[in-house]
Design an enzyme around this catalytic site. Sequence first.
Site, PDB file in Angstrom:
ATOM      1  N   ASN A  59      51.068  27.363  21.695  1.00 14.33           N
ATOM      2  CA  ASN A  59      50.739  26.217  20.853  1.00 14.33           C
ATOM      3  C   ASN A  59      49.302  26.201  20.347  1.00 14.33           C
ATOM      4  OD1 ASN A  59      53.326  25.544  21.533  1.00 14.33           O
ATOM      5  ND2 ASN A  59      52.827  23.590  22.493  1.00 14.33           N
ATOM      6  N   HIS A  97      60.428  33.852  23.739  1.00 17.48           N
ATOM      7  CA  HIS A  97      59.241  33.408  22.997  1.00 17.48           C
ATOM      8  C   HIS A  97      58.177  34.492  22.922  1.00 17.48           C
ATOM      9  CE1 HIS A  97      58.077  29.929  20.864  1.00 17.48           C
ATOM     10  NE2 HIS A  97      57.376  29.295  21.781  1.00 17.48           N
ATOM     11  N   ASN A 112      55.704  26.535  16.732  1.00 21.09           N
ATOM     12  CA  ASN A 112      54.439  25.946  17.177  1.00 21.09           C
ATOM     13  C   ASN A 112      53.256  26.895  17.024  1.00 21.09           C
ATOM     14  OD1 ASN A 112      55.599  23.493  17.834  1.00 21.09           O
ATOM     15  ND2 ASN A 112      55.997  24.069  19.954  1.00 21.09           N
ATOM     16  N   ASP A 128      58.782  35.174  17.205  1.00 17.70           N
ATOM     17  CA  ASP A 128      60.202  34.905  17.401  1.00 17.70           C
ATOM     18  C   ASP A 128      60.683  33.831  16.438  1.00 17.70           C
ATOM     19  OD1 ASP A 128      58.400  33.258  19.231  1.00 17.70           O
ATOM     20  OD2 ASP A 128      60.264  32.111  19.337  1.00 17.70           O
TER      21      ASP A 128
END
Length: 218
Positions: free
Chosen positions: A97, A50, A143, A122
């Site tokens: 997020n 991530h 997100n 990513d």
Amino acid sequence: MSGHRKSLQHRLFGSVRRRASADLDAGAAEDLWLLVGLGNPGPRYAPTRHNVGFQLLDELARREGIAVDKLQKKAATGRGHLCGKRVVLAKPLTFMNLSGDSVSALVQFYKVPLKRLLVIYDDLDTDVGAVRFRAKGGTGGHNGMRSISQRLGGKNEFPRLRIGIGRPTSSIPIASYVTQPFTSSEKREVEGAIAEGIQVIETLLSLGVERALSGVRV
């Protein structure tokens, strides 16, 4: 910002300087680009899938000698020059997020038009090590991108660079998969993708979005 989140940022980024320098004032030069890598802060997440947006930005900063060590608008930032353009490199410290909290604030502070905002992140739906550049697009269920779009009033007309991390081949939950480190073989592919991604950025800044989309590389 809550006291807890502010305290967390200071624990994770104690070396990041609190006050941006004088050359980071609002209303920056007309040619300024805002280059944003997405990820989660802290050493725990640094090597994970991530965080490939952070990883690319770190490598770009290393090559260009840009220190990304100033805390500004909930991001670690650094300023320099790349391909004759002024750039601000930014890594939001809000966790993935809530990336939009930082990105939208930086866009407003620098008065950067969305066409000069590049977000690097990513992509589960792209093979590991593959690089995809687009002039605009949707969030693709990411997100961090969803947060940015929401905080920019639903606007998605900004360039984005996706680095493939692939989908899990087992039943592992996506949330667990993206916070795992790359395997040894994947690391080599990702290193190549980071180098290619930097070439895309250099082409974008040197020759413009159309040439970068066409596959031309400087």
